[in-house]
Design an enzyme around this catalytic site. Structure first.
Site, PDB file in Angstrom:
ATOM      1  N   MET A  28     -11.706  -5.659   5.180  1.00 42.10           N
ATOM      2  CA  MET A  28     -11.107  -4.659   5.973  1.00 42.10           C
ATOM      3  C   MET A  28     -10.632  -5.271   7.574  1.00 42.10           C
ATOM      4  SD  MET A  28     -10.321  -2.180   4.110  1.00 42.10           S
ATOM      5  CE  MET A  28      -9.264  -1.356   5.505  1.00 42.10           C
ATOM      6  N   MET A  31      -9.187   8.497  -0.021  1.00 43.03           N
ATOM      7  CA  MET A  31     -10.059   8.614   0.989  1.00 43.03           C
ATOM      8  C   MET A  31     -10.448   9.986   0.699  1.00 43.03           C
ATOM      9  SD  MET A  31      -7.564   7.279   4.216  1.00 43.03           S
ATOM     10  CE  MET A  31      -6.668   5.812   4.342  1.00 43.03           C
ATOM     11  N   HIS A  59      -8.676   1.202  -4.009  1.00 42.42           N
ATOM     12  CA  HIS A  59      -9.482   1.000  -2.889  1.00 42.42           C
ATOM     13  C   HIS A  59     -10.155   2.501  -2.638  1.00 42.42           C
ATOM     14  CE1 HIS A  59      -9.723   0.047   1.686  1.00 42.42           C
ATOM     15  NE2 HIS A  59     -11.074   0.244   1.106  1.00 42.42           N
ATOM     16  N   ASP A  99      -4.889   3.798  -1.558  1.00 45.78           N
ATOM     17  CA  ASP A  99      -5.780   3.957  -1.047  1.00 45.78           C
ATOM     18  C   ASP A  99      -6.432   5.505  -1.182  1.00 45.78           C
ATOM     19  OD1 ASP A  99      -6.316   1.773   0.777  1.00 45.78           O
ATOM     20  OD2 ASP A  99      -4.241   2.167   1.285  1.00 45.78           O
ATOM     21  N   MET A 111     -12.240   4.773  -0.659  1.00 50.35           N
ATOM     22  CA  MET A 111     -12.933   4.917   0.434  1.00 50.35           C
ATOM     23  C   MET A 111     -13.966   6.199   0.178  1.00 50.35           C
ATOM     24  SD  MET A 111      -9.967   3.523   3.110  1.00 50.35           S
ATOM     25  CE  MET A 111      -8.619   3.459   1.552  1.00 50.35           C
ATOM     26  N   ASP A 130      -6.808  -6.349   4.496  1.00 49.59           N
ATOM     27  CA  ASP A 130      -6.181  -4.980   4.418  1.00 49.59           C
ATOM     28  C   ASP A 130      -6.291  -4.313   5.666  1.00 49.59           C
ATOM     29  OD1 ASP A 130      -5.333  -2.148   3.921  1.00 49.59           O
ATOM     30  OD2 ASP A 130      -7.231  -1.738   2.470  1.00 49.59           O
ATOM     31  N   HIS A 168      -1.199  -1.391  -4.192  1.00 52.48           N
ATOM     32  CA  HIS A 168      -2.639  -0.812  -3.599  1.00 52.48           C
ATOM     33  C   HIS A 168      -2.834   0.634  -3.217  1.00 52.48           C
ATOM     34  CE1 HIS A 168      -6.089  -1.893  -1.269  1.00 52.48           C
ATOM     35  NE2 HIS A 168      -5.989  -0.888  -0.193  1.00 52.48           N
ATOM     36  N   SER A 186       0.835  -1.225   0.014  1.00 50.50           N
ATOM     37  CA  SER A 186       0.056  -0.074  -0.123  1.00 50.50           C
ATOM     38  C   SER A 186       0.945   1.174  -0.157  1.00 50.50           C
ATOM     39  CB  SER A 186      -0.809   0.015   1.107  1.00 50.50           C
ATOM     40  OG  SER A 186      -1.506   1.354   1.318  1.00 50.50           O
ATOM     41  N   PHE A 194      -6.626   5.121   8.211  1.00 47.44           N
ATOM     42  CA  PHE A 194      -5.102   5.202   8.626  1.00 47.44           C
ATOM     43  C   PHE A 194      -4.350   3.708   8.472  1.00 47.44           C
ATOM     44  CE2 PHE A 194      -7.870   8.271  10.813  1.00 47.44           C
ATOM     45  CZ  PHE A 194      -7.290   9.422  10.432  1.00 47.44           C
TER      46      PHE A 194
HETATM   47  C1  DX5 Z   1      -6.423   1.625   5.661  1.00 46.73           C
HETATM   48  C2  DX5 Z   1      -6.112   1.298   4.265  1.00 46.73           C
HETATM   49  C3  DX5 Z   1      -5.167   0.196   4.153  1.00 46.73           C
HETATM   50  C4  DX5 Z   1      -3.502   0.768   4.812  1.00 46.73           C
HETATM   51  C5  DX5 Z   1      -3.078  -0.431   5.324  1.00 46.73           C
HETATM   52  O1  DX5 Z   1      -7.375   2.688   5.789  1.00 46.73           O
HETATM   53  O2  DX5 Z   1      -6.963   1.018   3.579  1.00 46.73           O
HETATM   54  O3  DX5 Z   1      -4.573  -0.025   2.971  1.00 46.73           O
HETATM   55  O4  DX5 Z   1      -2.751   1.325   3.764  1.00 46.73           O
HETATM   56  O5  DX5 Z   1      -1.898   0.030   6.279  1.00 46.73           O
HETATM   57  P1  DX5 Z   1      -1.266  -0.932   7.113  1.00 46.73           P
HETATM   58  O6  DX5 Z   1      -0.764  -2.179   6.452  1.00 46.73           O
HETATM   59  O7  DX5 Z   1      -0.064  -0.138   7.632  1.00 46.73           O
HETATM   60  O8  DX5 Z   1      -2.021  -1.284   8.124  1.00 46.73           O
HETATM   61 ZN    ZN Z   2      -6.676  -0.117   1.473  1.00 48.03          ZN
END
Ligand code: DX5
Ligand code: ZN
Length: 218
Positions: A139, A38, A68, A36, A70, A177, A34, A9, A145
């Site tokens: 998840m 947000m 991904h 993310d 969110m 994840d 990956h 990620s 975070f």
């Molecule tokens: C969390 C994200 C994850 C995040 C995972 O909201 O969706 O993809 O990057 O990070 P780690 O591996 O540090 O938990």
């Molecule tokens: Zn993610």
């Protein structure tokens, strides 16, 4: 059982040098990254948008972009992410919108599609969508975070969804994840997961080749 895929990620990468972080992933022979996204609404944090995917492509990244979203309202943004170079776009089940139509739209734009569940969301909420998705993302932390501890109570949800996949002979990938490292990936693999998002424990690792090789062997 599908072969294990490690999807680092980039949230845990260097945000002033994301192309370099992506290149580090590719240099290990890994094929997925990956991303993310947000919105500060569905999750209490902001990251980046389609312009960043486009810039990574412009800098030569050939990685499979596992995107991904969110987002409280993903539908208006799907086309921009598809055009920016996403290969797979995953959307959350929790917000109220037409999930099936949005998944179909992702497909029509030439991408693979995925559905995501938060820790508090029961497996049955995605059951009707299993035949139409390429990936289910469970998840294993509350999203928003990186660096949070793995929720071991998600293992039964992973096993439940894997059980339905076997019973219906469906081809989707089962991704986890949040809080994933070699030990937690191993537990998730035993429960039926095959695709592992690794943020902090990948970018913070002193021996990334060893981590990548160990996950590939799972
Ligand atoms: C969390 C994200 C994850 C995040 C995972 O909201 O969706 O993809 O990057 O990070 P780690 O591996 O540090 O938990
Ligand atoms: Zn993610």
């Amino acid at each position: 059982m599908l072969p294990a895929i490690l999807a680092p990620s980039i949230l845990a990468g260097d945000h002033a040098h994301l192309a370099a972080s992506a290149a580090d992933v590719a240099a290990l022979g890994l094929t997925w990254i990956h991303l993310d996204i947000m919105d500060g609404r569905f999750v209490p944090n902001l990251t980046f948008g389609p312009g960043t995917l486009q810039a990574l492509r412009r800098h030569g990244s050939k990685l499979f972009f596992d995107t991904h979203l969110m987002l409280a309202e993903p539908a208006p943004h799907i086309e921009a992410f598809a055009k920016a170079g996403a290969n797979l776009i995953s959307i959350h089940i929790e917000p109220d919108y037409d999930h099936r139509a949005t998944l179909e739209r992702i497909r029509a734009l030439g991408c693979q599609c995925g559905i995501v569940l938060n820790p508090g969301t029961p497996a049955r909420s995605v059951a009707p969508l299993l035949p139409v998705v390429d990936l289910v993302l469970v998840m294993t932390v509350q999203p928003g975070f990186g660096g949070q501890p793995f929720r071991r109570d998600m293992l039964t949800k992973i096993a439940e969804i894997d059980g339905w996949r076997r019973a219906q002979n469906l081809p989707f990938r089962l991704e986890v994840d949040g809080g994933i490292g070699l030990a937690t990936a191993t537990e998730c693999r035993q429960a039926g997961a095959d695709t592992f998002v690794v943020g902090t424990s990948f970018f913070g690792s002193k021996d990334r080749p060893a981590l990548a090789a160990a996950v590939a062997r799972l």
